[in-house]
Design a protein around this motif. Structure first.
Motif, PDB file in Angstrom:
ATOM      1  N   ARG A  83       0.881  -1.157   0.000  1.00 57.40           N
ATOM      2  CA  ARG A  83       0.000   0.000   0.000  1.00 57.40           C
ATOM      3  C   ARG A  83       0.921   1.209   0.000  1.00 57.40           C
ATOM      4  NH1 ARG A  83      -4.249  -0.628   4.622  1.00 57.40           N
ATOM      5  NH2 ARG A  83      -4.864   1.408   3.824  1.00 57.40           N
ATOM      6  N   ILE A  84       0.646   2.153  -0.868  1.00 54.70           N
ATOM      7  CA  ILE A  84       1.538   3.290  -1.093  1.00 54.70           C
ATOM      8  C   ILE A  84       0.870   4.563  -0.602  1.00 54.70           C
ATOM      9  CG2 ILE A  84       2.829   4.573  -2.840  1.00 54.70           C
ATOM     10  CD1 ILE A  84       2.340   1.953  -4.614  1.00 54.70           C
ATOM     11  N   PHE A  85       1.614   5.318   0.185  1.00 51.54           N
ATOM     12  CA  PHE A  85       1.118   6.577   0.720  1.00 51.54           C
ATOM     13  C   PHE A  85       2.116   7.684   0.389  1.00 51.54           C
ATOM     14  CE2 PHE A  85      -0.448   3.166   3.326  1.00 51.54           C
ATOM     15  CZ  PHE A  85      -1.769   3.497   3.585  1.00 51.54           C
ATOM     16  N   GLN A  86       1.589   8.871   0.232  1.00 48.12           N
ATOM     17  CA  GLN A  86       2.452  10.040   0.083  1.00 48.12           C
ATOM     18  C   GLN A  86       2.218  10.923   1.290  1.00 48.12           C
ATOM     19  OE1 GLN A  86       2.088  12.303  -3.516  1.00 48.12           O
ATOM     20  NE2 GLN A  86       3.804  13.592  -2.986  1.00 48.12           N
ATOM     21  N   ILE A  87       3.316  11.332   1.900  1.00 47.31           N
ATOM     22  CA  ILE A  87       3.238  12.247   3.032  1.00 47.31           C
ATOM     23  C   ILE A  87       3.447  13.643   2.452  1.00 47.31           C
ATOM     24  CG2 ILE A  87       4.188  12.891   5.275  1.00 47.31           C
ATOM     25  CD1 ILE A  87       5.383  10.038   5.420  1.00 47.31           C
ATOM     26  N   ASP A  88       2.364  14.397   2.330  1.00 43.71           N
ATOM     27  CA  ASP A  88       2.409  15.697   1.658  1.00 43.71           C
ATOM     28  C   ASP A  88       3.352  16.688   2.298  1.00 43.71           C
ATOM     29  OD1 ASP A  88       0.718  14.942  -0.357  1.00 43.71           O
ATOM     30  OD2 ASP A  88      -1.087  15.707   0.613  1.00 43.71           O
ATOM     31  N   VAL A  89       3.357  16.771   3.626  1.00 43.96           N
ATOM     32  CA  VAL A  89       4.176  17.784   4.291  1.00 43.96           C
ATOM     33  C   VAL A  89       5.664  17.542   4.099  1.00 43.96           C
ATOM     34  CG1 VAL A  89       2.487  18.491   6.012  1.00 43.96           C
ATOM     35  CG2 VAL A  89       3.981  16.565   6.492  1.00 43.96           C
ATOM     36  N   GLU A  90       6.053  16.283   3.923  1.00 43.81           N
ATOM     37  CA  GLU A  90       7.470  15.960   3.736  1.00 43.81           C
ATOM     38  C   GLU A  90       7.773  15.570   2.302  1.00 43.81           C
ATOM     39  OE1 GLU A  90       8.637  12.986   6.579  1.00 43.81           O
ATOM     40  OE2 GLU A  90       7.336  13.861   8.090  1.00 43.81           O
ATOM     41  N   ASP A  91       6.717  15.421   1.490  1.00 35.14           N
ATOM     42  CA  ASP A  91       6.837  14.978   0.104  1.00 35.14           C
ATOM     43  C   ASP A  91       7.647  13.679   0.020  1.00 35.14           C
ATOM     44  OD1 ASP A  91       6.125  15.184  -2.537  1.00 35.14           O
ATOM     45  OD2 ASP A  91       7.954  16.247  -3.090  1.00 35.14           O
TER      46      ASP A  91
END
Length: 164
Positions: A83-91
């Motif tokens: 499962r793939i997630f992107q952490i927006d605040v840290e990109d």
């Protein structure tokens, strides 16, 4: 799985990912303040049972090249069991899995998910390196052809000067 291959997989994880406990990610992102900072990119036919994966650890990508590979291959990486997630605040890219130890095919998580990821990423890196080599060769050929044209022009001018 032989010991050398298992060590290669462990080294791959150590080189490209930070291993983070899933409970810590839940603590960081299961609050109203940060809930929108985590975006799931996974391509899946059925929805997950929970916001974050069931496996006890998640993998945070350490380098931009791995981030690029995963974002360009979301469907492929999803099919490997991640499962793939992107952490927006840290990109940053975060990988998790709902597989615990052994899947229904008798494969460990490392055999079923991490080994295919390692092989796909290594293949991707080789293609990028091959492309870079091609670009370097093209630049060298272009530079040589400019120098040859300059030499031809110089020779023409030399002949003109000799004729005078």
């Amino acid at each position: 799985m032989d010991e050398k291959y298992y060590n290669d997989i462990k080294n791959f994880i150590d080189e490209h990912f930070d291993v983070v406990p899933t409970w810590l990610m839940k603590k960081a992102y299961y609050n109203e303040e940060n809930m929108n900072d985590l975006y799931e990119m996974t391509v899946s036919d059925d929805g997950p049972d929970s916001m974050l994966p069931d496996r006890e650890v998640m993998y945070v990508s350490k380098d931009a090249e791995m981030d690029k590979f995963i974002t360009e291959n979301v469907e492929k990486v999803s099919k490997m069991g991640f499962r793939i997630f992107q952490i927006d605040v840290e990109d940053r890219i975060l990988l998790g899995s709902d597989q615990w130890q052994i899947n229904d095919k008798g494969q460990t998580f490392y055999e079923a998910s991490v080994a295919p990821l390692m092989e796909a990423f290594n293949s991707y890196q080789n293609q990028v390196e091959d492309y870079s080599a091609v670009e370097e060769i093209k630049a060298e050929i272009s530079k040589s052809s400019v120098e040859e044209n300059r030499d031809v022009d110089t020779n023409k001018n030399s002949r003109k000067n000799l004729a005078k």
